[in-house]
Design a protein around this motif. Structure first.
Motif, PDB file in Angstrom:
ATOM      1  N   GLN A  88       0.833  -1.213   0.000  1.00 44.58           N
ATOM      2  CA  GLN A  88       0.000   0.000   0.000  1.00 44.58           C
ATOM      3  C   GLN A  88       0.857   1.247   0.000  1.00 44.58           C
TER       4      GLN A  88
ATOM      5  N   SER B 199       4.449   5.757   2.951  1.00 48.31           N
ATOM      6  CA  SER B 199       3.492   6.779   3.366  1.00 48.31           C
ATOM      7  C   SER B 199       4.133   8.160   3.375  1.00 48.31           C
TER       8      SER B 199
ATOM      9  N   PHE C 150       0.360   5.374   0.663  1.00 47.59           N
ATOM     10  CA  PHE C 150      -0.594   6.353   1.194  1.00 47.59           C
ATOM     11  C   PHE C 150      -0.034   7.756   1.014  1.00 47.59           C
TER      12      PHE C 150
END
Lengths: 167, 414
Positions: free
Chosen positions: B289, B374, B291
């Motif tokens: 992921q 992130s 972000f």
């Protein structure tokens, strides 16, 4: 209150507030419930093994990270008698005083010679801490800070003195 | 005196203050976010009946927004009731954005103001020439009742950034480099000022990244001397320029550290600690992921950089890319500029302006064993969900490049 005796739990440097109290529990407001998650991110067994009066010993920058006062509330309500560290993050330090949690900064603390499970004795008025046969000395808390802690935090002090408690 | 000292002096009714002194200062702008219903409880426990300055007080729902749990929903409800009862008009409800961005866009904050929020990243306000600092709930309850708080006047450490940025390098890389060098306890109880021609050349949004992350080195507050760039940004949101405190030429800094930014390549904070900073590792690290968002890395400039990298391309298979604008205004500006369409076409998942998954509350929290890149500010164990997840903190450019390739990489490698 002047003398705190208990078992020691040792932690390292930069113990942040996410380790002291994970963000996913920030919607809790009941203090007893908050206490069940104390130090969960660093030691998941802490909350179930800590006893009233026990002492946390840590390295530098204890309580860094977010401003969450839950990090203090969880330790206080889990029964932690005091936190002794080489240094504290600023917001955590203020929050601790306000909540009446004893926090003592001992810059020359040699945490390597103290082990989890050792017995510790802390005298916050005279300014000394003994563990594993060694005694370290520190500057005692100032009278103003002691008065807040001894009152049990800002709340009790406010009830006693009203707005004057804030100068 | 330093400009920050002049701000504290004015607010405490003194001609002069010096480092180490404790002053009781009037707070100009107050913000409570939705993590802390305890502020309201403490307000009543302390005997509060009315809020000292309701027009200077703001509530922002950002950390749990929209409410992901019944508990959070109840907290929001109680806060709305409190605002209504106390005559607090500035309630920024769900979807308005992250508190620091919302305040920057509110027209309430500018040079010389003292801003106190229940959030450690209030240091961001220093990029607007304000004295911004975070506090806990008890201090905040005291401010709501009295309008004042005690402060220890901090010593000021100066970080000078000179030179031109390399391609693919952003303010985030610079501040990660600085934190990696000075470490996360370098500025405990101190203020950090950023200066130098690399700062002067930065757009306002990039300057906010520097001040935002100063708290990750322990800073009480941060500061960048305001200039034309600052005033232009503030004017957009209705701020009217008044008297601006200026640091005296003979002010003696606690320390001065200088960096040549032309030597700095894209940086990452490796999982577990924001001061464990390295250049992008050579080995292939697959990322589950990415972000992009938060008060650190979710502004228009950040979204623009990501859109330019993903224009006409697709997010790598097997990688999720979550983008959360820092505020409703940022979201609208990004829509008008076409960035949102570009990103959604590329396969990005958008969510409500606010804090997103930064603190592990909702909107993209991580499973055990997952790896995430992130643009937020913290990667302590468990910060974004499972304590077994790994979070790399990076710039928006690195985040977008990583989303494109599915592996950790800098935009300079594309």
């Amino acid at each position: 209150m002047d003398i705190i005796k208990g078992n020691i739990f040792v932690f390292g440097n930069n113990i942040d507030t996410d380790q002291i109290y994970p963000g996913r529990y920030l919607d809790l407001t009941d203090h007893d419930e908050i206490a069940t998650h104390a130090m969960e991110g660093a030691d998941p067994s802490f909350a179930s093994t800590v006893k009233p009066g026990d002492i946390i010993v840590a390295g530098t920058n204890f309580g860094c990270g977010s401003s969450r006062e839950h990090a203090v509330i969880t330790l206080k309500n889990a029964g932690v008698g005091a936190v002794i560290a080489r240094s504290f993050a600023r917001i955590f330090f203020r929050n601790a005083i306000n909540q009446g949690l004893v926090v003592v900064e001992v810059p020359n603390l040699d945490t390597l010679n103290i082990n989890t499970g050792d017995k510790g004795i802390l005298d916050i008025v005279k300014g000394n801490f003994t563990a594993n046969g060694q005694t370290v000395f520190f500057q005692p808390l100032t009278e103003h800070v002691l008065s807040i802690i001894e009152a049990g935090g800002i709340f009790s002090l406010f009830r006693e003195k009203g707005v004057k408690a804030f100068g | 005196m330093h400009a920050l000292e002049k701000i504290l002096a004015r607010a405490s009714g003194r001609k002069k203050v010096t480092a180490g002194e404790i002053v009781i200062a009037k707070v100009d702008v107050v913000e409570v976010n939705d993590l802390y219903l305890q502020v309201v409880k403490s307000f009543y426990e302390l005997g509060g009946t009315e809020v000292a300055n309701p027009d200077k007080t703001t509530f922002v729902f950002d950390h749990y927004s929209p409410a992901p749990t019944i508990k959070a929903a109840c907290n929001h409800k109680s806060m709305r009731e409190f605002c209504s009862k106390m005559g607090i008009r500035h309630l920024f409800d769900i979807g308005e954005g992250v508190c620091h961005q919302v305040l920057a866009e509110s027209g309430m904050v500018g040079p010389g103001k003292i801003v106190v929020e229940t959030d450690s990243h209030t240091t961001t306000m220093g990029a607007l020439g304000a004295f911004g600092t975070g506090v806990g709930v008890t201090d905040m309850a005291v401010i709501l009742i009295t309008g004042k708080l005690w402060f220890k006047v901090p010593r000021v450490m100066k970080v000078v950034l000179e030179g031109d940025l390399r391609d693919g390098v952003m303010a985030k890389d610079l501040i990660l480099h600085v934190i990696g060098h000075l470490k996360q306890d370098a500025a405990i109880y101190k203020a950090v000022e950023f200066a130098g021609d690399a700062v002067r050349k930065m757009p306002q949004e990039e300057r906010m990244v520097l001040c935002n992350m100063a708290v990750e080195m322990g800073a009480k507050t941060a500061y960048i001397a305001p200039d034309g760039v600052t005033y232009e940004y503030l004017a957009r949101y209705g701020w009217e320029k008044g008297e601006v405190p200026v640091t005296d030429e003979d002010y003696e800094y606690e320390s001065i550290v200088e960096y040549d930014v032309s030597e700095i390549t894209p940086r990452v904070a490796l999982p577990g600690s924001v001061d464990n900073v390295a250049s992008i590792p050579d080995e292939e690290i697959r990322i589950d992921q990415v972000f992009l968002g938060t008060c650190t890395g979710g502004r228009l400039n950040d979204i623009r950089v990501a859109a330019e990298i993903l224009e006409g391309k697709k997010v790598a298979a097997g990688t999720r890319f979550v983008v959360i604008p820092a505020s409703r205004l940022v979201f609208q500006d990004a829509m008008k500029a076409g960035y949102i369409e570009t990103l959604v076409d590329a396969g990005v998942v958008l969510s409500t302006p606010g804090c997103g998954p930064c603190l592990g509350a909702h909107e993209g929290i991580l499973a055990s064993g997952e790896k995430c890149v992130s643009t937020s500010s913290r990667n302590f164990p468990g910060r974004m969900g499972s304590t077994e997840a790994q979070v790399y903190i990076a710039s928006p450019a690195t985040a977008a490049a990583t989303a494109l390739k599915g592996r950790l990489c800098g935009a300079d490698s594309l």
